[in-house]
Design an enzyme around this catalytic site. Sequence first.
Site, mmCIF file in Angstrom:
data_model
loop_
_atom_site.group_PDB
_atom_site.id
_atom_site.type_symbol
_atom_site.label_atom_id
_atom_site.label_comp_id
_atom_site.label_asym_id
_atom_site.label_seq_id
_atom_site.Cartn_x
_atom_site.Cartn_y
_atom_site.Cartn_z
ATOM 1 N N GLU A 148 0.814 -1.235 -0.049
ATOM 2 C CA GLU A 148 -0.235 0.077 0.106
ATOM 3 C C GLU A 148 0.985 1.436 -0.062
ATOM 4 O O GLU A 148 0.804 2.147 0.955
ATOM 5 C CB GLU A 148 -0.888 0.013 1.199
ATOM 6 N N GLU A 187 -6.699 -7.421 -1.156
ATOM 7 C CA GLU A 187 -7.009 -7.643 0.133
ATOM 8 C C GLU A 187 -8.331 -7.030 0.474
ATOM 9 O O GLU A 187 -8.944 -6.023 -0.354
ATOM 10 C CB GLU A 187 -6.293 -6.219 0.969
ATOM 11 N N HIS A 237 -8.382 -6.419 13.794
ATOM 12 C CA HIS A 237 -8.831 -6.843 12.520
ATOM 13 C C HIS A 237 -9.440 -8.153 12.457
ATOM 14 O O HIS A 237 -8.649 -8.933 12.539
ATOM 15 C CB HIS A 237 -7.879 -6.370 11.409
#
Length: 671
Positions: free
Chosen positions: A155, A313, A364
């Site tokens: 990212e 993702e 998460h």
Amino acid sequence: MTAAPTVPWPTDGLSFGGDYSPEQWPRAVWLEDVRLMREAGVNLVTIGVFSWALLERSPGEYTFDWLDDVIALLHENGIAVDLATPTAAPPNWLLTAHPEVLPVDATERRERPGGRLGWCAASTVFREHALRIVGALAERYGHHPAVRLWHVSNELGGGNGRCYCEESAADFRRWLAARYGDVDAANAAWGTAFWGHTYTSFDEVSPPRGVGGAPNPGLALDFERYSSDALLRHFDAEKAVIEQHSDVPVTTNFMVGAGSQVVDYAEWAKHVAIPANDHYTLVDDPHREQDLALAADRMRGITAGRTPWLLMEHSTGGPSWQQRNRAKGPGEILRNSLVHVARGSDGALFFQWRASTAGAEQFHSAMVPHAGTRTRIWREVVALGRALRDLAPVQGSRVEPARVAIVVDEPSGWALQSGLKPHRALRYSRELRAWYAAFHDRQVLTDVVPSDADLDGYDVVVVPTMLVVDDATAARIAAVVDRGATLIVTYLSGVADETARIRAGGYPGAFRQVLGAWSEEFTPLQRDETRTLDDGGTVTDWAEAVVVDDADVVLRYTGGPLADRAAVTRRAVGGGAWYVSAMLPAQSTQRLVDRVIEERALPRTVTAPPGLEAVRRVHDDGSVFLFLVNHRADDVTVTASGTDLLDGSGHGPETAVPAGRVRVLREERAS
């Protein structure tokens, strides 16, 4: 029909899996992991993303034994590896020895260790260390049969998108010199005579530091462009090192969503073998299914049909970074995944495989949740793996050609959302999402394309808030009406050139002539202000004082200071040139889109109420796959025939799609 891609896909069949971090777990867990991966049908995992400190304990001293064992274990179990370079996470020994590699924010405060992507893209020290570990990895694993994809960093820009340090400033000056040639050209482009900011040398130019001020719009926009280029330059440097040792495709994970992005992904897509994207829905979005679809269509748009792309993702449940993270409902994992597959992804991967028990993202969600396998999430993960295996025939197919394009431009988003503007709360994504939603709710396939895309194949082209545009791009967009297409331009489009300099003569500047209408003045509305339209709609936030030269008025204001003046116009040229000068309510936008659909006889993939999503993928051999995704709470029946690849059931001439369910019909081959 687009030819099949020449880049080898990393898996046989659609890819399924996610980020795997075995370094977080004792070796005894690894055997359980691969057993569960096989049970779920996982065929691709990303490893090594945050492992630099464990692979290189000190400069040039490597510890690869554990990674050797992980890769071997995965390979023995038929699981392909997407091997990441670990440069997203510089080790603490590097940051301690060289704190100057850490990014500096706009207030000239240097970031502290412990965050994401803690490095400056212009740092020569970081580049040296990063390329050393990348080279060691590539040399060791470049020809390993398990490694089917390379994954540069993670990212990029998501934490280090902009750096304002002195090394970045010097690099920015070199970039400006290459772009403009001499400082007088930059002065002319930016209009630095205003406020007496004329430069006599590039050495005097600094990044737009500080917060809440009023940076020169042209300089600020160029710094955004530079920052994207600086990160891309780093990506290319890592990729070049990998390619010295390996012929396996190289990618990195984008963060493409509805709004303006941290970097120019349309340009970045030209540099990756397989474009890949990370996508997470927002809890306060009442129509998350539209955001899923828009992001997927935008990914397809930036690939320009070169290759399938990959959902790298997304989440099985709540992420960890929103204010109130939302658990996904029953069946939502499958629906979310197959929306991306329907719209061009040849797989569905997650962050992450096993939920972490420590670290910043310990809450998460994951494919294997904290509660283990006696959970709904695990059952739905296994069901998704089975569904993706059933959909293997879809691999390599293409989404059918769309007849509608929405044009997205990163520099316009950057320019709109920075500096002083008539309405500083406006967001670039607002009109993009509004027009996309209107076509989505009518099951009309829409491509979301960059500003340099070929527009020749589209019957309708929508240009939402393209604030900055160069002459050549403006002429190319305007020319779509010459061949009979319909052009829709919204407010705050064509207002400035590529240097952010306002085009004089009335708004929307570059598109005045083709639209036959222009605005003499912006009239932003205050929080408690509204304007009423003659279709009954209520305008908020944005309105303009429009002058009509050569167009028909479609919508007018019924009262207030703009009474009887035009809000929406249509010039009768080609398929029609529309100017939408106001922030319309959803109902008004939908009525305009419905009119365009009827005028252009645009085909709906199926006819159904909003919330039933329908997309076709087609193979070169003529095979056709119709994805029907029901996001509604009630069953929907559509006219469609074929065999459902997910359960083998036959349907036709009508197909019922139960609430919250998905059908993927293999339709009859075209004769």
